[in-house]
Design a protein around this motif. Structure first.
Motif, mmCIF file in Angstrom:
data_model
loop_
_atom_site.group_PDB
_atom_site.id
_atom_site.type_symbol
_atom_site.label_atom_id
_atom_site.label_comp_id
_atom_site.label_asym_id
_atom_site.label_seq_id
_atom_site.Cartn_x
_atom_site.Cartn_y
_atom_site.Cartn_z
ATOM 1 N N THR A 2 26.791 36.094 62.883
ATOM 2 C CA THR A 2 26.592 35.688 61.487
ATOM 3 C C THR A 2 26.521 34.176 61.367
ATOM 4 O OG1 THR A 2 27.791 37.653 60.743
ATOM 5 C CG2 THR A 2 27.516 35.869 59.147
ATOM 6 N N ILE A 3 27.397 33.498 62.107
ATOM 7 C CA ILE A 3 27.423 32.030 62.079
ATOM 8 C C ILE A 3 26.105 31.474 62.605
ATOM 9 C CG2 ILE A 3 28.545 29.983 63.034
ATOM 10 C CD1 ILE A 3 31.145 31.646 63.145
ATOM 11 N N VAL A 4 25.629 32.022 63.719
ATOM 12 C CA VAL A 4 24.391 31.549 64.335
ATOM 13 C C VAL A 4 23.207 31.766 63.399
ATOM 14 C CG1 VAL A 4 22.775 31.917 66.239
ATOM 15 C CG2 VAL A 4 25.233 31.876 66.684
ATOM 16 N N LEU A 5 23.132 32.968 62.807
ATOM 17 C CA LEU A 5 22.031 33.274 61.901
ATOM 18 C C LEU A 5 22.059 32.383 60.659
ATOM 19 C CD1 LEU A 5 21.953 37.187 62.092
ATOM 20 C CD2 LEU A 5 20.294 35.583 63.071
ATOM 21 N N THR A 6 23.251 32.120 60.146
ATOM 22 C CA THR A 6 23.381 31.261 58.961
ATOM 23 C C THR A 6 22.900 29.849 59.258
ATOM 24 O OG1 THR A 6 25.273 32.555 58.170
ATOM 25 C CG2 THR A 6 24.986 30.360 57.239
ATOM 26 N N LEU A 7 23.344 29.302 60.398
ATOM 27 C CA LEU A 7 22.921 27.947 60.768
ATOM 28 C C LEU A 7 21.415 27.894 61.026
ATOM 29 C CD1 LEU A 7 25.848 26.897 63.149
ATOM 30 C CD2 LEU A 7 25.388 26.047 60.843
ATOM 31 N N ALA A 8 20.892 28.929 61.693
ATOM 32 C CA ALA A 8 19.455 28.962 61.985
ATOM 33 C C ALA A 8 18.644 29.005 60.691
ATOM 34 C CB ALA A 8 19.132 30.174 62.857
ATOM 35 N N ALA A 9 19.096 29.824 59.733
ATOM 36 C CA ALA A 9 18.387 29.919 58.457
ATOM 37 C C ALA A 9 18.430 28.591 57.704
ATOM 38 C CB ALA A 9 19.001 31.028 57.599
ATOM 39 N N MET A 10 19.595 27.913 57.747
ATOM 40 C CA MET A 10 19.739 26.639 57.043
ATOM 41 C C MET A 10 18.806 25.581 57.624
ATOM 42 S SD MET A 10 23.069 24.175 56.712
ATOM 43 C CE MET A 10 24.140 25.548 56.307
ATOM 44 N N PHE A 11 18.806 25.461 58.947
ATOM 45 C CA PHE A 11 17.957 24.452 59.577
ATOM 46 C C PHE A 11 16.482 24.789 59.400
ATOM 47 C CE2 PHE A 11 21.865 23.311 61.875
ATOM 48 C CZ PHE A 11 21.810 21.932 61.748
ATOM 49 N N ALA A 12 16.149 26.079 59.387
ATOM 50 C CA ALA A 12 14.753 26.471 59.166
ATOM 51 C C ALA A 12 14.283 26.045 57.784
ATOM 52 C CB ALA A 12 14.607 27.988 59.326
ATOM 53 N N LEU A 13 15.125 26.244 56.782
ATOM 54 C CA LEU A 13 14.780 25.833 55.420
ATOM 55 C C LEU A 13 14.600 24.322 55.330
ATOM 56 C CD1 LEU A 13 17.159 28.149 53.358
ATOM 57 C CD2 LEU A 13 14.663 28.273 53.428
ATOM 58 N N LEU A 14 15.488 23.580 56.005
ATOM 59 C CA LEU A 14 15.399 22.113 55.964
ATOM 60 C C LEU A 14 14.143 21.623 56.683
ATOM 61 C CD1 LEU A 14 19.140 21.212 56.605
ATOM 62 C CD2 LEU A 14 17.889 21.008 54.460
ATOM 63 N N LEU A 15 13.801 22.268 57.806
ATOM 64 C CA LEU A 15 12.589 21.879 58.529
ATOM 65 C C LEU A 15 11.330 22.191 57.714
ATOM 66 C CD1 LEU A 15 13.494 23.021 62.161
ATOM 67 C CD2 LEU A 15 13.299 20.674 61.315
ATOM 68 N N MET A 16 11.437 23.173 56.816
ATOM 69 C CA MET A 16 10.326 23.496 55.922
ATOM 70 C C MET A 16 10.289 22.564 54.711
ATOM 71 S SD MET A 16 10.788 27.644 56.095
ATOM 72 C CE MET A 16 9.744 27.948 54.671
ATOM 73 N N ARG A 17 11.166 21.544 54.731
ATOM 74 C CA ARG A 17 11.246 20.524 53.691
ATOM 75 C C ARG A 17 11.703 21.082 52.340
ATOM 76 N NH1 ARG A 17 9.215 15.725 55.311
ATOM 77 N NH2 ARG A 17 7.886 15.706 57.171
ATOM 78 N N VAL A 18 12.487 22.155 52.375
ATOM 79 C CA VAL A 18 13.120 22.635 51.150
ATOM 80 C C VAL A 18 14.243 21.665 50.798
ATOM 81 C CG1 VAL A 18 14.421 24.522 50.089
ATOM 82 C CG2 VAL A 18 12.580 25.022 51.704
ATOM 83 N N PRO A 19 14.306 21.169 49.555
ATOM 84 C CA PRO A 19 15.384 20.247 49.191
ATOM 85 C C PRO A 19 16.764 20.833 49.515
ATOM 86 C CG PRO A 19 13.754 20.345 47.449
ATOM 87 C CD PRO A 19 13.367 21.402 48.449
ATOM 88 N N VAL A 20 17.688 19.964 49.916
ATOM 89 C CA VAL A 20 19.001 20.411 50.376
ATOM 90 C C VAL A 20 19.688 21.304 49.341
ATOM 91 C CG1 VAL A 20 21.321 19.645 51.001
ATOM 92 C CG2 VAL A 20 19.323 18.424 51.885
#
Length: 423
Positions: A2-20
């Motif tokens: 769960t921790i890994v998936l959460t971090l991966a999803a967060m970084f993916a959103l940031l790399l897609m330039r979604v505002p923090v």
């Protein structure tokens, strides 16, 4: 997992330039829905966040610092400090650091400190023959004093998240703030002496008097805010309101340097920054609610405490995590996201929450001058019209000094805790 998936999803959103703010809030809402929890928890979390009295200090401190920035108060402050220490080895560099320290005691903002003092000091130092990279690094690092020397907006946010005393956090920041100030000054003097920098002529007493009188209102404002908070005369939020009103009076009727256009720009800049901060806080609150329901902070705390049995090992992990987070997150996001995750483990290992807050702020300071998201780098780049790479290379020695200050704080906890708990 769960921790890994959460971090991966967060970084993916940031790399897609979604505002923090929207990345955090959206991810938190998705986790609530996927976990079978009520999505109504999201607006409840947001509403419970925005009614915090202590958060009123943030827009008020921003208004005050933007008014001082637009009114050009940094000119008088830098001139006064230069009049007294400009003849020292590396005198202009020393004056720059001291000016950053004084302005930090007024504004609570690293960006405002770097911009205000940088606008004056950068052309002055370059004209006097100082190396450009050194100048850029000095101002970018000096600006970080704005969030360590109290009042400090990140400390206000940390106190809000942890429900610790903001005044105790402010008091705890004094020792490390002064230590970092001294580190920067000593390095600047050695650098100037080894670089063969010529000494500036010593100002006479008449020039010092004139410069000091011009800067006196700014110093009075700093003393008013600091003495009021530490004497208990008013809360940090009340101090921010009084500081804002005093800044208006000082720059308006008294000094007559604040125009209507400058005031309007200060208000709009403060409004834009405040909205961004509030959105990030709201998004982080939703994300924090979700990860709490998933027991992620508790699981991470257990993993750390079981895998690390020494205080030093834990601090090294915290340092590495915050430095990596600083590559993609700005200061307030780091405080809001990582405090609920790291604090339980810190408490389990016996760390004082006030001390830990100051250590986190020092690490956040480092994030402010590390690319690609280091805000102070972009501020100095904009002020100096320089290349970002040139500014980033200039901060390297100052970053090492900040690590040295963090190490000193770890070895000597009373550097932070003596003032709030021993006096």
């Amino acid at each position: 997992m769960t921790i890994v998936l959460t971090l991966a999803a967060m970084f993916a959103l940031l790399l897609m330039r979604v505002p923090v703010a929207f990345a955090l809030g959206g991810l938190g809402l998705a986790m609530l829905i996927l976990g079978g929890f009520s999505p109504l928890m999201a607006p409840q979390a947001v509403l419970s966040t925005l009614d915090g009295f202590i958060l009123l200090a943030v827009p008020l401190f921003l208004l005050m610092s933007n008014i001082l920035l637009r009114a050009g108060v940094g000119n008088d402050l830098f001139a006064a400090v230069s009049a007294w220490v400009g003849h020292w080895p590396g005198g202009l560099a020393v004056a720059t650091i001291l000016s950053c320290g004084v302005f930090a005691a007024i504004s609570g903002s690293s960006v405002a400190t770097a911009a205000t003092i940088g606008t004056v000091a950068i052309p002055e130092m370059i004209n006097r023959g100082y190396n450009k990279r050194f100048v850029y690094g000095l101002l970018a690092a000096g600006g970080t004093l704005g969030i360590l020397i109290p009042p400090s907006i990140p400390m206000i946010i940390y106190g809000f998240v942890t429900e610790e005393s903001v005044i105790s956090l402010f008091l705890a920041g004094i020792g490390p703030g002064i230590a970092l100030l001294v580190f920067f000054i000593i390095f600047s003097m050695i650098y100037a002496r080894m670089g063969g920098q010529e000494l500036e002529p010593k100002k006479d007493w008449a020039e010092r008097k004139r410069a000091t009188i011009r800067a006196l209102p700014s110093v009075v404002l700093a003393v008013l805010i600091i003495s009021g908070i530490y004497s208990g005369a008013f809360t940090p939020t009340e101090a921010a309101a009084i500081g804002f009103a005093a800044a208006l009076v000082i720059t308006g009727p008294i000094m007559r340097v604040l125009t209507w256009d400058a005031l309007k720009k200060a208000v709009f800049d403060s409004m834009a920054t405040t909205v961004a901060i509030i959105l990030i806080i709201a998004g982080a609150k939703v994300f924090g609610k979700a990860i709490t329901l998933y027991r992620i902070p508790q699981d991470i705390s257990v993993m750390i405490t079981q895998g690390v049995d020494t205080e030093l090992g834990f601090i090294l992990i915290v340092t590495a995590v915050l430095l990596v987070m600083g590559l993609v997150f700005e200061a307030l996001s780091m405080v809001l996201i990582m405090t609920p995750v790291l604090l339980p483990a810190a408490l389990a290992l016996g760390f004082d929450p006030i001390w830990f807050g100051v250590y986190m702020v020092i690490m956040v300071e480092c994030a402010l001058i590390t690319p690609p998201v280091g805000l102070n780098l972009y501020v100095i780049q904009s002020v100096a019209k320089a290349r970002l790479g040139e500014v980033a290379r200039g901060v390297a020695p100052f970053l090492l000094l900040m690590f040295a200050c963090a190490a000193l704080l770890y070895v000597w906890h009373d550097l932070a805790l003596y003032i709030p708990f021993k006096l």
